[in-house]
Scaffold this motif. Structure first.
Motif, mmCIF file in Angstrom:
data_model
loop_
_atom_site.group_PDB
_atom_site.id
_atom_site.type_symbol
_atom_site.label_atom_id
_atom_site.label_comp_id
_atom_site.label_asym_id
_atom_site.label_seq_id
_atom_site.Cartn_x
_atom_site.Cartn_y
_atom_site.Cartn_z
ATOM 1 N N ARG A 208 21.581 -118.503 -9.730
ATOM 2 C CA ARG A 208 20.328 -119.458 -10.496
ATOM 3 C C ARG A 208 20.056 -120.476 -9.598
ATOM 4 N NH1 ARG A 208 23.659 -119.423 -16.274
ATOM 5 N NH2 ARG A 208 23.490 -117.033 -16.886
ATOM 6 N N ASP B 68 25.081 -127.489 -14.591
ATOM 7 C CA ASP B 68 24.678 -126.165 -14.922
ATOM 8 C C ASP B 68 25.944 -125.452 -14.486
ATOM 9 O OD1 ASP B 68 22.148 -127.218 -15.273
ATOM 10 O OD2 ASP B 68 21.564 -126.489 -13.086
ATOM 11 N N ALA C 145 27.877 -125.629 -17.990
ATOM 12 C CA ALA C 145 27.362 -124.880 -18.743
ATOM 13 C C ALA C 145 27.532 -123.526 -18.861
ATOM 14 C CB ALA C 145 25.685 -125.204 -18.738
ATOM 15 N N TRP C 146 27.578 -122.507 -17.516
ATOM 16 C CA TRP C 146 27.539 -121.393 -17.454
ATOM 17 C C TRP C 146 29.185 -120.875 -17.975
ATOM 18 C CZ3 TRP C 146 31.005 -118.237 -14.334
ATOM 19 C CH2 TRP C 146 30.979 -117.053 -14.285
ATOM 20 N N LYS D 8 30.842 -122.250 -20.171
ATOM 21 C CA LYS D 8 30.545 -122.361 -21.795
ATOM 22 C C LYS D 8 30.143 -121.183 -22.118
ATOM 23 C CE LYS D 8 29.528 -126.110 -23.897
ATOM 24 N NZ LYS D 8 28.636 -127.228 -24.070
ATOM 25 N N GLU D 9 28.875 -120.826 -21.483
ATOM 26 C CA GLU D 9 28.109 -119.517 -21.560
ATOM 27 C C GLU D 9 28.923 -118.269 -21.700
ATOM 28 O OE1 GLU D 9 24.728 -116.849 -19.729
ATOM 29 O OE2 GLU D 9 24.636 -119.028 -19.424
ATOM 30 N N VAL D 10 29.842 -118.137 -20.892
ATOM 31 C CA VAL D 10 30.779 -116.974 -20.600
ATOM 32 C C VAL D 10 31.837 -116.840 -21.825
ATOM 33 C CG1 VAL D 10 32.567 -115.914 -19.210
ATOM 34 C CG2 VAL D 10 30.523 -116.856 -18.114
ATOM 35 N N GLN D 11 32.326 -118.201 -22.114
ATOM 36 C CA GLN D 11 33.399 -118.124 -23.100
ATOM 37 C C GLN D 11 32.621 -117.813 -24.555
ATOM 38 O OE1 GLN D 11 36.758 -120.926 -23.149
ATOM 39 N NE2 GLN D 11 35.614 -122.201 -24.632
ATOM 40 N N GLU D 12 31.644 -118.553 -24.719
ATOM 41 C CA GLU D 12 30.810 -118.270 -26.043
ATOM 42 C C GLU D 12 30.303 -116.846 -26.183
ATOM 43 O OE1 GLU D 12 28.096 -121.497 -26.193
ATOM 44 O OE2 GLU D 12 29.808 -123.061 -26.381
ATOM 45 N N THR D 13 29.629 -116.400 -25.299
ATOM 46 C CA THR D 13 29.027 -114.899 -25.162
ATOM 47 C C THR D 13 29.827 -113.987 -25.373
ATOM 48 O OG1 THR D 13 27.234 -115.930 -23.830
ATOM 49 C CG2 THR D 13 27.387 -113.575 -24.055
ATOM 50 N N TYR D 14 31.060 -113.755 -24.416
ATOM 51 C CA TYR D 14 31.977 -112.998 -24.423
ATOM 52 C C TYR D 14 33.306 -113.045 -25.106
ATOM 53 C CZ TYR D 14 28.601 -111.399 -20.710
ATOM 54 O OH TYR D 14 27.557 -111.265 -20.090
ATOM 55 N N ASN D 15 33.324 -114.135 -25.618
ATOM 56 C CA ASN D 15 34.781 -114.558 -26.602
ATOM 57 C C ASN D 15 35.823 -114.531 -25.801
ATOM 58 O OD1 ASN D 15 33.285 -115.298 -29.157
ATOM 59 N ND2 ASN D 15 33.200 -112.757 -29.293
#
Length: 564
Positions: free
Chosen positions: A424, A435, A438-439, A441-448
């Motif tokens: 990115r 950034d 944020a990534w 957080k994205e991994v944690q929230e997207t894939y639990n």
């Protein structure tokens, strides 16, 4: 002069040489094996825009063996008789053409142990391109940073000319150049004086012993730029290994290595204009094994004296101070650069995984930060029950303003990796650490995946670490001191897991590339740490993030295993 050598249209030294390599009749390094396997397959590739023309390939062989003479030693004055490996190199370089009749390859790199006749081969190429290539006004230059070095190939060519009646008729030898009147051609040595090199209209460059070049990138660039007006220019680069690090030799070696590794990797580095022949030992430890010596010395026993090499090796066995120079010059092991960590075969793991199917619950993060030109990298590693493998999710960042420049100058496909989702960009000319946060957080929230532990370089920016603590908990961030005391054990274990193909990284091309760039520094006790080179083209950032995460995994092994 004797009987004229004429090769039949059916003759193909590439096939003959590959058959000997494949059937173990010829000792070859892994890189030579891969190169000739690729060339052999290309002979039968009907989908390519390039095809093999045996007349074009054989023409330079016939030129060499009819008109070129040895000038020194016991063969002095005798007509050249090429060995099979030499014929195969020339046939590959000159035989593949497009529908217009122009050569496929614009740059050919030959790295081979000393005293294997590389200067003679380069001189033959120079004379052929001056006289026999059908080019109008060919300008052929033997190039080095010092004029004395540039004169070696040119001087050999001049002596060949002097010993050949046919070449003497067609080439005039002057003090500083050779001139071919019928096609207005010129062959001369030049050194790195940029004021005199601008404006050349170059047909061929012969770059000799470029391992000796200091600040060689500028000379390389100005010479290659001078070929832009020609339809089928050729840059022929020859060298043994050397001790000058982070200069043009390392750059071209690394590019050649990526090219060769990419032959069998669909996502690997590609360059249809580059061809590389790297004759070297596959491992430094092979220097005492006579059965391996031909890997770096294809002319051993014929061009190069076997008994002399035996004596050098025996002396080095009893004098450790001699080993460094011996393995460098005779066997092409680069010295003063760290020992390679893993082979490409150990690194190359194309196993894929689906996170949704694995359903991981806990992971461990790692990050390696930069400000501008370096990659910033982040990883999350995780395990699942009843599975000894380690799974890796990763991301890299570059500033948007330098992406195009880094892609073009470094010849690294950052733009392709961005489009594929492996990289990115951050707005502007600096990395935004927000950034990276944020990534995660994205991994944690997207894939639990809950991430309770993170490893980071102890020199990392304080405000990044504090922001991560604010998001993931005040005890989540764990500093990793970048030294042998901290890194040696986890790096050894990560290496064992990687070579056993237990590290599954979804064939991420950036991670694979960074892994191939890792070298190690070893102390007297066998403790290791990764080496960060000065060459920005050779990044290890995502490996560093992975090692940080792996180190934290080992620190918290029992707790983490209980969590999963």
């Amino acid at each position: 002069m004797g009987e004229i050598i004429k090769y039949p249209i059916t003759y193909n030294p590439i096939i003959e040489y590959w058959e000997q390599i494949k059937n173990r009749k010829e000792v070859a390094s892994i890189k030579i094996w891969k190169t000739y396997k690729k060339l052999y397959n290309d002979l039968f590739d009907n989908t390519s825009e390039y095809f093999y023309n045996p007349k074009r390939a054989n023409h330079i062989l016939e030129f060499a063996e009819n008109y070129c003479h040895h000038s020194k030693g016991k063969m002095g004055g005798q007509i050249v008789r090429l060995e099979l490996w030499e014929k195969a190199i020339l046939a590959a370089a000159f035989g593949f053409i497009d529908i217009e009749g122009n050569r496929k390859y614009r740059e050919v790199i030959l790295i081979v142990g000393k005293k294997n006749g590389k200067s003679l081969l380069a001189s033959i190429i120079g004379l052929y391109l001056l006289l026999g290539d059908g080019e109008s006004g060919p300008e052929v230059y033997a190039v080095a940073t010092k004029l004395d070095q540039a004169k070696i190939i040119w001087g050999e060519g001049k002596r060949m000319r002097n010993k050949s009646p046919m070449l003497r008729k067609r080439i005039r030898a002057l003090v500083k150049e050779m001139v071919c009147d019928f096609n207005d051609g010129i062959f001369k040595p030049v050194a790195s004086d940029s004021d005199t090199l601008d404006g050349l209209n170059i047909h061929s460059i012969l770059m000799d012993e470029f391992h000796q070049w200091k600040n060689g990138r500028a000379l390389y660039n100005i010479m290659v730029d001078g070929t832009s007006a020609r339809e089928q220019p050729l840059n022929f680069m020859t060298s043994t290994a050397g001790t000058i690090r982070e200069d043009i030799y390392d750059e071209k070696y690394d590019e050649a290595e990526r090219l060769i590794n990419g032959y069998e990797d669909p996502d690997g580095y590609k360059d249809d204009r580059l061809l590389a022949f790297i004759y070297e030992l596959d491992s430094r430890s092979e220097w005492t094994d006579e059965n391996c010596w031909k890997k770096a010395n294809p002319g051993l026993g014929t061009i190069k004296n076997l008994q002399t090499l035996r004596e050098k090796v025996e002396r080095a066995k009893s004098n450790s101070a001699m080993v460094k120079n011996l393995v460098c010059k005779e066997f092409n092991i680069r010295e003063t650069v760290g020992e390679s960590w893993l082979t490409f075969e150990e690194i190359d793991n194309r196993e894929m995984f689906n996170i949704a199917e694995l359903k991981p619950t806990y992971g461990i993060g790692g990050y390696d930060l930069s400000i501008t030109t370096d990659l910033t990298a982040a990883v999350v590693i995780f395990k699942v029950p009843d599975d000894d493998r380690i799974y890796v999710i990763s991301m890299c960042w570059l500033p948007n303003d330098i992406l195009e420049k880094r892609t073009k100058e470094d010849k690294i496909p950052y733009d392709v990796w961005r489009d594929q989702g492996y990289l990115r960009t951050c707005e502007g000319n600096k990395i935004s650490f927000k950034d990276v946060v944020a990534w995660f957080k994205e991994v944690q929230e997207t894939y639990n995946i809950y991430i309770p532990y993170f490893g980071y370089d102890s020199w990392s920016a304080t405000y990044m670490v504090e922001e991560m603590r604010g998001v993931f908990g005040k005890n989540s961030q764990d500093a990793v001191i970048q030294g042998k005391k901290t890194l040696s054990s986890p790096m050894h274990n990560l290496g064992a897991d990687t070579s056993a193909h237990r590290v599954i990284y979804n064939n991420n091309p950036i991670l694979k590339w960074c892994l191939t760039n890792v070298s190690i520094d070893t102390d007297v006790n066998g403790n290791i740490s990764p080496i960060r080179g000065k060459n920005r083209r050779k990044r290890i950032d995502i490996f560093s993030a992975l090692l940080n995460a792996y180190t934290i995994k080992e620190r918290n092994e029992e707790n983490y295993n209980n969590l999963i």
